[in-house]
Design a protein around this motif. Structure first.
Motif, PDB file in Angstrom:
ATOM      1  N   ILE A  74      28.876   0.795  81.314  1.00 32.70           N
ATOM      2  CA  ILE A  74      28.276   0.196  80.009  1.00 32.70           C
ATOM      3  C   ILE A  74      29.846  -0.844  79.944  1.00 32.70           C
ATOM      4  O   ILE A  74      30.913  -1.499  80.472  1.00 32.70           O
ATOM      5  N   LEU A  75      29.222  -1.791  79.492  1.00 32.16           N
ATOM      6  CA  LEU A  75      30.156  -3.351  79.231  1.00 32.16           C
ATOM      7  C   LEU A  75      30.607  -3.063  77.763  1.00 32.16           C
ATOM      8  O   LEU A  75      29.624  -2.708  77.041  1.00 32.16           O
ATOM      9  N   ASN A  76      31.588  -3.986  77.514  1.00 32.49           N
ATOM     10  CA  ASN A  76      31.738  -4.226  75.911  1.00 32.49           C
ATOM     11  C   ASN A  76      31.361  -5.598  75.315  1.00 32.49           C
ATOM     12  O   ASN A  76      30.522  -5.931  76.129  1.00 32.49           O
ATOM     13  N   GLU A  77      31.808  -6.039  74.044  1.00 32.45           N
ATOM     14  CA  GLU A  77      30.995  -7.127  73.627  1.00 32.45           C
ATOM     15  C   GLU A  77      31.393  -8.025  74.584  1.00 32.45           C
ATOM     16  O   GLU A  77      30.933  -9.206  74.586  1.00 32.45           O
ATOM     17  N   GLN A  78      32.725  -8.262  74.922  1.00 32.51           N
ATOM     18  CA  GLN A  78      32.784  -9.656  75.861  1.00 32.51           C
ATOM     19  C   GLN A  78      32.348  -9.060  77.197  1.00 32.51           C
ATOM     20  O   GLN A  78      32.658  -9.938  77.546  1.00 32.51           O
ATOM     21  N   GLY A  79      31.682  -8.349  77.484  1.00 33.64           N
ATOM     22  CA  GLY A  79      30.995  -8.611  78.506  1.00 33.64           C
ATOM     23  C   GLY A  79      31.842  -7.832  79.384  1.00 33.64           C
ATOM     24  O   GLY A  79      31.935  -7.938  80.649  1.00 33.64           O
ATOM     25  N   GLU A  80      32.947  -7.401  79.486  1.00 32.07           N
ATOM     26  CA  GLU A  80      34.152  -6.781  80.324  1.00 32.07           C
ATOM     27  C   GLU A  80      33.504  -4.730  80.191  1.00 32.07           C
ATOM     28  O   GLU A  80      32.478  -4.219  79.426  1.00 32.07           O
ATOM     29  N   GLU A  81      33.109  -4.415  81.776  1.00 33.98           N
ATOM     30  CA  GLU A  81      32.967  -3.295  82.045  1.00 33.98           C
ATOM     31  C   GLU A  81      34.456  -2.007  81.894  1.00 33.98           C
ATOM     32  O   GLU A  81      35.190  -2.036  81.360  1.00 33.98           O
ATOM     33  N   ILE A  82      33.947  -0.747  80.504  1.00 28.89           N
ATOM     34  CA  ILE A  82      34.525  -0.066  80.016  1.00 28.89           C
ATOM     35  C   ILE A  82      34.264   1.375  80.838  1.00 28.89           C
ATOM     36  O   ILE A  82      35.241   1.807  81.122  1.00 28.89           O
ATOM     37  N   ILE A  83      32.812   1.764  81.260  1.00 31.35           N
ATOM     38  CA  ILE A  83      32.756   2.401  81.552  1.00 31.35           C
ATOM     39  C   ILE A  83      32.085   2.200  83.141  1.00 31.35           C
ATOM     40  O   ILE A  83      30.993   1.656  83.071  1.00 31.35           O
ATOM     41  N   GLY A  84      32.162   2.600  84.232  1.00 29.89           N
ATOM     42  CA  GLY A  84      32.121   2.287  85.456  1.00 29.89           C
ATOM     43  C   GLY A  84      30.977   3.228  85.376  1.00 29.89           C
ATOM     44  O   GLY A  84      30.618   4.579  85.082  1.00 29.89           O
ATOM     45  N   VAL A  85      30.060   3.366  86.699  1.00 29.88           N
ATOM     46  CA  VAL A  85      29.115   3.667  86.968  1.00 29.88           C
ATOM     47  C   VAL A  85      29.390   5.570  87.814  1.00 29.88           C
ATOM     48  O   VAL A  85      30.548   5.612  88.606  1.00 29.88           O
ATOM     49  N   MET A  86      28.633   6.298  87.228  1.00 35.71           N
ATOM     50  CA  MET A  86      29.092   7.645  87.663  1.00 35.71           C
ATOM     51  C   MET A  86      28.074   8.261  88.724  1.00 35.71           C
ATOM     52  O   MET A  86      27.455   8.197  88.029  1.00 35.71           O
ATOM     53  N   PRO A  87      28.791   9.627  89.258  1.00 34.56           N
ATOM     54  CA  PRO A  87      29.996   9.753  90.228  1.00 34.56           C
ATOM     55  C   PRO A  87      30.152   8.765  90.867  1.00 34.56           C
ATOM     56  O   PRO A  87      29.008   7.711  91.619  1.00 34.56           O
ATOM     57  N   PRO A  88      31.413   7.693  90.629  1.00 36.73           N
ATOM     58  CA  PRO A  88      31.944   6.438  91.358  1.00 36.73           C
ATOM     59  C   PRO A  88      31.539   6.195  92.137  1.00 36.73           C
ATOM     60  O   PRO A  88      30.895   4.439  92.778  1.00 36.73           O
ATOM     61  N   LYS A  89      31.680   6.772  93.348  1.00 32.77           N
ATOM     62  CA  LYS A  89      31.143   6.466  94.685  1.00 32.77           C
ATOM     63  C   LYS A  89      30.336   7.070  95.442  1.00 32.77           C
ATOM     64  O   LYS A  89      29.639   6.706  96.647  1.00 32.77           O
ATOM     65  N   SER A  90      29.255   7.876  94.203  1.00 33.48           N
ATOM     66  CA  SER A  90      27.798   8.455  95.197  1.00 33.48           C
ATOM     67  C   SER A  90      27.279   8.393  94.101  1.00 33.48           C
ATOM     68  O   SER A  90      27.521   7.612  92.971  1.00 33.48           O
ATOM     69  N   THR A  91      25.273   8.480  94.003  1.00 31.92           N
ATOM     70  CA  THR A  91      24.583   8.651  93.043  1.00 31.92           C
ATOM     71  C   THR A  91      24.430   9.951  93.412  1.00 31.92           C
ATOM     72  O   THR A  91      24.287  11.343  94.051  1.00 31.92           O
ATOM     73  N   LEU A  92      23.841  10.786  92.483  1.00 38.06           N
ATOM     74  CA  LEU A  92      23.101  11.799  91.955  1.00 38.06           C
ATOM     75  C   LEU A  92      21.849  12.292  92.503  1.00 38.06           C
ATOM     76  O   LEU A  92      21.277  11.072  92.502  1.00 38.06           O
ATOM     77  N   LYS A  93      21.546  13.089  93.222  1.00 40.66           N
ATOM     78  CA  LYS A  93      20.403  13.948  93.036  1.00 40.66           C
ATOM     79  C   LYS A  93      18.908  13.169  91.739  1.00 40.66           C
ATOM     80  O   LYS A  93      19.736  13.518  91.234  1.00 40.66           O
ATOM     81  N   ALA A  94      18.041  12.500  91.895  1.00 37.39           N
ATOM     82  CA  ALA A  94      16.906  12.581  91.437  1.00 37.39           C
ATOM     83  C   ALA A  94      16.985  13.644  90.389  1.00 37.39           C
ATOM     84  O   ALA A  94      16.837  13.517  89.906  1.00 37.39           O
ATOM     85  N   GLU A  95      16.423  14.949  91.260  1.00 38.81           N
ATOM     86  CA  GLU A  95      16.534  16.160  90.179  1.00 38.81           C
ATOM     87  C   GLU A  95      17.743  17.014  89.696  1.00 38.81           C
ATOM     88  O   GLU A  95      17.570  16.593  88.257  1.00 38.81           O
ATOM     89  N   TYR A  96      18.651  16.471  89.868  1.00 30.32           N
ATOM     90  CA  TYR A  96      20.097  16.331  88.927  1.00 30.32           C
ATOM     91  C   TYR A  96      19.691  15.700  87.659  1.00 30.32           C
ATOM     92  O   TYR A  96      20.352  15.884  86.532  1.00 30.32           O
ATOM     93  N   ILE A  97      19.877  13.748  87.908  1.00 33.09           N
ATOM     94  CA  ILE A  97      19.331  13.199  86.471  1.00 33.09           C
ATOM     95  C   ILE A  97      18.646  13.652  86.158  1.00 33.09           C
ATOM     96  O   ILE A  97      18.571  14.046  84.545  1.00 33.09           O
ATOM     97  N   ASP A  98      17.537  14.359  86.072  1.00 33.62           N
ATOM     98  CA  ASP A  98      16.804  14.967  85.309  1.00 33.62           C
ATOM     99  C   ASP A  98      16.698  15.941  84.677  1.00 33.62           C
ATOM    100  O   ASP A  98      16.958  15.723  83.732  1.00 33.62           O
ATOM    101  N   ALA A  99      17.832  16.645  85.613  1.00 33.45           N
ATOM    102  CA  ALA A  99      18.618  17.584  84.394  1.00 33.45           C
ATOM    103  C   ALA A  99      19.657  17.518  83.289  1.00 33.45           C
ATOM    104  O   ALA A  99      19.052  17.966  82.403  1.00 33.45           O
ATOM    105  N   TRP A 100      20.008  16.257  83.368  1.00 29.45           N
ATOM    106  CA  TRP A 100      20.756  15.488  82.547  1.00 29.45           C
ATOM    107  C   TRP A 100      20.616  15.000  81.243  1.00 29.45           C
ATOM    108  O   TRP A 100      19.971  15.603  80.420  1.00 29.45           O
ATOM    109  N   ILE A 101      19.107  14.151  81.622  1.00 26.54           N
ATOM    110  CA  ILE A 101      18.277  13.370  80.631  1.00 26.54           C
ATOM    111  C   ILE A 101      17.465  14.678  80.336  1.00 26.54           C
ATOM    112  O   ILE A 101      17.577  14.680  78.910  1.00 26.54           O
ATOM    113  N   ARG A 102      16.363  15.465  80.288  1.00 25.07           N
ATOM    114  CA  ARG A 102      16.318  16.509  79.680  1.00 25.07           C
ATOM    115  C   ARG A 102      17.360  16.658  79.256  1.00 25.07           C
ATOM    116  O   ARG A 102      17.239  17.604  77.668  1.00 25.07           O
ATOM    117  N   TRP A 103      17.823  17.408  79.220  1.00 18.81           N
ATOM    118  CA  TRP A 103      19.155  18.178  79.286  1.00 18.81           C
ATOM    119  C   TRP A 103      19.527  17.550  77.150  1.00 18.81           C
ATOM    120  O   TRP A 103      20.185  18.107  76.577  1.00 18.81           O
TER     121      TRP A 103
END
Ligand code: HEM
Lengths: 219, 462
Positions: free
Chosen positions: B410-439
């Motif tokens: 997520i970037l702010n108006e000045q184009g600076e990053e305010i929130i990095g990707v989560m979790p910062p050093k890995s990616t969640l499995k697709a089915e976990y991301i799907d559960a978050w979205i549905r929730w």
């Protein structure tokens, strides 16, 4: 053939005499409340048998006690059943022995000539509770560890000799490997020996005096 | 007792034997039936109830509430209530020693105290009613054993009720019974029974009120009993406590983003080097004592009140062994949550909470750098965070949380990053991301029931 074998044995063991003396006895009319003593005996035997199986895998040291019990539950075939029976049998035995006490109390069966039967019975009650107290620590889990800490602390509040009792029970100022070793020895050797001996005398007295009858209004 | 009475007793017994039964088979039959019944009860209990598990003993964890075998509970309660009595209550040994000794002593000497030959019930009203009173009290004390005498808000009402039910009423009844037995001339059967009955009703009443007013018992944390449960518990604990330095797979060789340890070199703890040289005991030791000189804090309860118990440390070791040590074969695992069906809506309790615990809480808890976004409970997830009004917006696919777990910072108006990707050093499995979205799209239901109400059966394709 069978008859011959029986006669041979009877000549040496006195089987017939045993039958008339032990089994073919007259008894006053009883009811279901009279079964509680033999039920206690049955539970004692069950506890003995399952307990012997448990000692095959159980290790009485703080490092291994907990894991060895977990192994009995998960690793050993039917270990969960044996431990389950031993665990619940202990509770049931306390209940049954206590109700047995209440029954002989309410029917005044402790009176002449059965005073000694009652006295031995109290010994049995205390030893049974002792079995429960010592057995509870053996799995070396949190609940038991702290309950025993508090339990022995209570013994330590006795005036003058409390400190001594506390140390004798714990084998030191704190609960330690020594305490576990001690409770284990008491639980599998000392108390069962006492219990078996007392039960022997208890049963001898019951056969000698016969079971009491239920009192009628003029008594 | 003189010889004459003894003779009478024995003669009476002979008469009873004449009209009695035979030990074999009459009595034995009943004995066998009862013993068999008990055996069946035992097998059923062992099979269907099982043995409750408790964590391994931990001498440093003094916060643990001791719980003796249930048949000693009434004594513990008695001690606790006795301690409430002013003055006398402070002399501990009166209750711990004197009262039990007198109790057992009276019981032992009973045949020598009650030497009368009378056996019929109405002629023994005092012993019978007193015993009745004591047994009722024992049962009630056992039932109240879990209830505190002082409530959390400091109110002593519960303690007072319990003392009334367990000590005062039976005490008064006891005095009344003795008084009646010794003061009345004729045998006071009815009044004594009434006294016992009244006392019993009062005691049961006060106990019922206590039980009704008592705060609901806290659900005890389940103890992991199977290997799979223990490894899973270990993984959750590892995720919370160790990931920031050692990484979620133990691979980290250079610590990043940890204050004070930036750039510190560590041996990867998933390597053979570490796993083969440390046995379980020394591994547990390291977690317990830490490596304070190298920068790893001690995690054991003994050093830090919030720390890990012995069992928890053992679980972490198990997790490390079964995941990284090639000498161990990993058992089959349950997934974090059962797979979602088409149209099924996930709930916090069943789906989100286990994921959060495994993948987010290590950073998103108090005292860590996380934009004040604490994820340790349902309410906190919805109400904390610097960007709380944008993080989880019901029905909004552009909720910040959904963006960052899908790899869009997520970037702010000045184009600076305010929130990095989560979790910062890995990616969640697709089915976990799907559960978050549905929730989030379905309004973040908390319980499984709430979620079930939102279930939309998929329309069959035409
Ligand atoms: C391990 C514990 C015990 C065992 C195995 C046991 C066994 C027995 C048996 C088999 C009987 C005869 C059947 C019956 O009346 O139920 C009996 C009777 C008796 N028991 Fe026990 N008992 C135990 C504990 C006690 C206790 C705690 C007391 C009381 C303090 C007690 C006092 C008596 C008395 C007085 C009798 C004679 C009853 C009568 O003749 O009617 N026993 N016991």
């Amino acid at each position: 053939m069978w008859k011959k074998a029986y006669e041979w044995l009877d000549e040496r063991l006195g089987l017939n005499a045993m039958y008339t003396n032990l089994l073919d006895r007259p008894e006053p009319r009883g009811n279901w409340w009279n079964t509680l003593g033999s039920a206690s005996l049955f539970l004692f035997i069950i506890q003995g048998l399952t307990g012997i199986f448990l000692t095959v895998y159980y290790t009485p040291s703080p490092d291994h006690a907990y894991d060895s019990v977990q192994y009995i539950m998960n690793g050993v075939a039917f270990g969960w059943l044996i431990r389950g029976i031993h665990h619940w049998g202990a509770s049931l035995m306390v209940i049954v022995v206590f109700i047995h006490l209440l029954r002989v109390f309410f029917t005044a069966s402790f009176k002449y000539p059965r005073e000694l039967t009652w006295l031995i019975g109290i010994g049995l009650l205390i030893t049974t509770l002792g079995m429960g107290f010592t057995g509870y620590l053996l799995p070396w889990h949190q609940m038991a560890f702290w309950a025993t800490t508090v339990g022995t602390q209570i013994a330590g509040t006795v005036p003058f000799v409390g400190e001594f009792i506390l140390k004798a029970l714990r084998g030191g100022p704190e609960l330690s490997a020594l305490t576990l070793q001690r409770f284990f020895a008491a639980h599998i050797w000392m108390l069962p020996a006492v219990l078996a001996g007392l039960i022997g005398v208890h049963l001898f007295l019951i056969i000698k005096h016969g079971e009491s009858h239920y009192p009628s209004q003029d008594e | 007792m003189n010889d004459e009475t003894k003779k009478q007793i024995n003669a009476k017994y002979e008469r009873e034997l004449q009209r009695g039964e035979r030990f074999w088979p009459d009595s034995i039959f009943k004995d066998v039936v009862v013993s068999l019944g008990l055996f069946i009860v035992l097998v059923l209990l062992a099979t269907f109830v099982g043995v409750e598990n408790s964590p391994k003993a931990d001498p440093s964890d003094t916060s643990y509430i001791p719980r003796p075998e249930w048949y000693f509970l009434f004594l513990f309660k008695f001690l606790a209530l006795y301690g409430q009595i002013p003055v006398l209550g402070k002399i501990e040994w009166l209750a711990t020693v004197l009262v039990p000794t007198i109790g057992i002593g009276l019981l032992t000497l009973l045949p020598f105290i009650d030497k009368s030959p009378w056996r019929y019930y109405t002629r023994r009203m005092l012993p019978l009613t007193v015993m009745g009173l004591i047994v009722i009290d024992m049962v009630l004390l056992t039932m109240m054993s879990d209830i505190p005498t002082v409530a959390e808000d400091g109110s002593k009402l519960l303690g007072l009720l319990q003392t009334t039910a367990g000590l005062i009423v039976p005490g008064l009844a006891l005095i009344a019974l003795f008084f009646m037995a010794y003061k009345r001339d004729e045998n006071p059967v009815a009044p004594m029974l009434w006294t016992l009955g009244l006392a019993a009703v009062l005691m049961i009443g006060f106990t019922a009120v206590t039980l009704a007013l008592a705060p609901p018992a806290e659900a005890e944390e389940a103890v992991a009993s199977t290997l799979v449960d223990q490894i899973t518990a270990g993984q959750d604990l590892y995720s919370v406590h160790c990931v920031e330095c050692h990484g979620d797979d133990g691979k980290v060789t250079v610590i990043e983003g940890v204050e004070g340890l930036e750039g510190k070199e560590v041996s990867p703890i998933n390597s053979r080097d570490v796993l083969y040289t440390l046995n379980d005991a020394s591994m547990a030791e390291i977690i317990n004592y830490g490596r304070p000189d190298a920068g790893m804090n001690p995690f054991g309860k003994a050093y830090n009140a919030e720390g890990l118990t012995k069992s928890e440390i053992d679980y972490i070791v198990l997790f490390m062994r079964y995941n990284w040590d090639d000498r161990f074969e990993k058992p089959v695992f349950k997934p974090l949550f059962p797979p979602l069906a088409d149209g099924e809506v996930p709930s916090y309790d069943v789906h989100i909470a286990p994921m959060v615990k495994r993948y987010c809480v290590s950073c998103h808890r108090a005292g860590k750098e996380n934009n004040e976004f604490v994820m340790t409970s349902y309410d906190e997830i919805l109400t904390t965070g610097d960007n709380v009004d944008r993080n989880l917006v019901a029905g909004d696919e552009t909720s910040y949380l959904l963006q960052v777990i899908q790899g869009h910072a997520i970037l702010n108006e000045q184009g600076e990053e305010i929130i990095g990707v989560m979790p910062p050093k890995s990616t969640l499995k697709a089915e976990y991301i799907d559960a978050w979205i549905r929730w989030i799209l379905n309004g973040m239901p908390q319980t499984a029931e709430d979620a079930a109400k939102l279930f939309v059966a998929p329309t069959p394709a035409p």
